[in-house]
Design a protein around this motif. Structure first.
Motif, mmCIF file in Angstrom:
data_model
loop_
_atom_site.group_PDB
_atom_site.id
_atom_site.type_symbol
_atom_site.label_atom_id
_atom_site.label_comp_id
_atom_site.label_asym_id
_atom_site.label_seq_id
_atom_site.Cartn_x
_atom_site.Cartn_y
_atom_site.Cartn_z
ATOM 1 N N HIS A 123 1.030 -1.028 -0.052
ATOM 2 C CA HIS A 123 0.016 -0.409 0.116
ATOM 3 C C HIS A 123 0.850 1.088 -0.030
ATOM 4 C CE1 HIS A 123 -4.163 1.720 2.005
ATOM 5 N NE2 HIS A 123 -3.513 2.397 0.535
ATOM 6 N N GLU A 181 1.315 4.937 -2.090
ATOM 7 C CA GLU A 181 0.717 5.609 -2.108
ATOM 8 C C GLU A 181 1.695 6.515 -2.890
ATOM 9 O OE1 GLU A 181 -2.614 7.169 -0.410
ATOM 10 O OE2 GLU A 181 -3.261 5.416 -1.361
ATOM 11 N N HIS A 236 1.460 7.211 -6.423
ATOM 12 C CA HIS A 236 0.340 8.409 -7.120
ATOM 13 C C HIS A 236 0.676 10.011 -6.045
ATOM 14 C CE1 HIS A 236 -3.146 5.877 -4.515
ATOM 15 N NE2 HIS A 236 -2.814 6.397 -3.552
HETATM 16 FE FE LIG Z 1 -4.653 4.092 -1.138
#
Ligand SMILES: [Fe+2]
Ligand SMILES: [Fe+2]
Length: 289
Positions: A164, A168, A171
């Motif tokens: 994750h 993160e 993006h």
């Molecule tokens: Fe996320």
């Protein structure tokens, strides 16, 4: 834009990695090295993701009309990444419930905050998303840069958080670039004022809500009162001290030339990708042997 601003790198591609975690076996209740406070704060964060990230997507997509082609592509990839994050954290949260935690109080608080923001004009939702995405990106950076944050964690769950975090970072410019596009006709002073005000507001709520959420989960593990506060605050602010360590990066948001990619941390993504490739070829070699 001033001379110190570095926009989103032109050659950056946002790659959704459709992975699934923790479907094979139950997750231990105290998955973070048996530590109540460590498990509690990560679980409290995870509880916000399914609804929170759906909100990010809806807030950004509300402004996608008229976006330049590259940004439009990035919004699409961002949407896919966040949708998969929501799915995986929803599955993770269900496992936490199966291990005995009651997350309803925490979820209700997320709903409450989102309802307040949704009742305001859509640009406020975009500003909140842009601020929270900065938050997520600096947390992700710190998580990957210092392995001590996930030391002792259950392997599969640690993998979920690292995956994750990588996306993160990848993006982190999307909500910000959408905000720059949506407010392109605003005077710089107005843009800064709204941005700063919203950041202060979401930071206050983030700190208050995550602390309260973690304390509630610690209570469910039988740790309460002064002991709970002391253990949680020491974990967050002293050792390993995630919140203390992101304070500098948080402050940079208020600088006039701020852009999330002023900090080019793609090396953390490459490090992750290389390790993944190494693990995969290791598995192949073992299978062949
Ligand atoms: Fe996320
Ligand atoms: Fe995100």
């Amino acid at each position: 834009m001033n001379a110190t601003t570095h926009p989103t790198p032109a050659e950056l591609t946002i790659t959704p990695r459709d992975r699934r975690f923790g479907r094979e076996a139950a997750t231990p209740r105290l998955w973070h090295g048996g530590r109540v406070e460590a498990t509690a704060i990560y679980n409290a964060l995870s509880t916000t993701f399914p609804r929170g990230e759906a909100f990010f997507v809806e807030s950004v997509r509300a402004f996608r009309a008229g976006a330049p082609a590259k940004l439009a592509e990035e919004i699409k990839a961002f949407t896919t990444q966040e949708a998969i994050h929501s799915r995986e954290h929803d599955a993770f949260n269900k496992r936490a419930e199966l291990s005995g935690y009651d997350l309803r109080k925490l979820e209700a608080q997320v709903e409450k905050r989102l309802a307040v923001t949704r009742s305001k004009p859509p640009i406020v939702s975009l500003a909140a998303t842009m601020a929270l995405e900065h938050f997520t990106a600096i947390l992700a950076h710190e998580l990957l840069a210092d392995p001590r944050h996930l030391q002792g964690a259950d392997q599969e769950t640690g993998d979920l958080w690292r995956w994750h975090a990588v996306e993160e970072i990848e993006h982190k410019g999307v909500a910000y670039d959408t905000w720059l596009h949506a407010t392109r006709h605003w005077p710089r002073s107005k843009r800064w004022k709204v941005k700063a005000k919203v950041m202060l507001y979401v930071t206050r709520n983030f700190l208050v809500d995550r602390t309260a959420g973690a304390l509630e989960l610690m209570r469910q593990d039988g740790v309460t009162g002064f002991t709970a506060w002391a253990r949680l605050l020491a974990y967050l602010w002293v050792q390993p001290g995630m919140f203390r360590k992101i304070a500098g990066a948080w402050l940079k948001f208020f600088l006039p030339g701020f852009h999330p990619w002023n900090e080019d941390d793609r090396a953390l993504i490459r490090g992750y990708t290389d390790r993944q490739a190494g693990q995969q070829s290791g598995r192949k070699v073992r299978r062949a042997a």
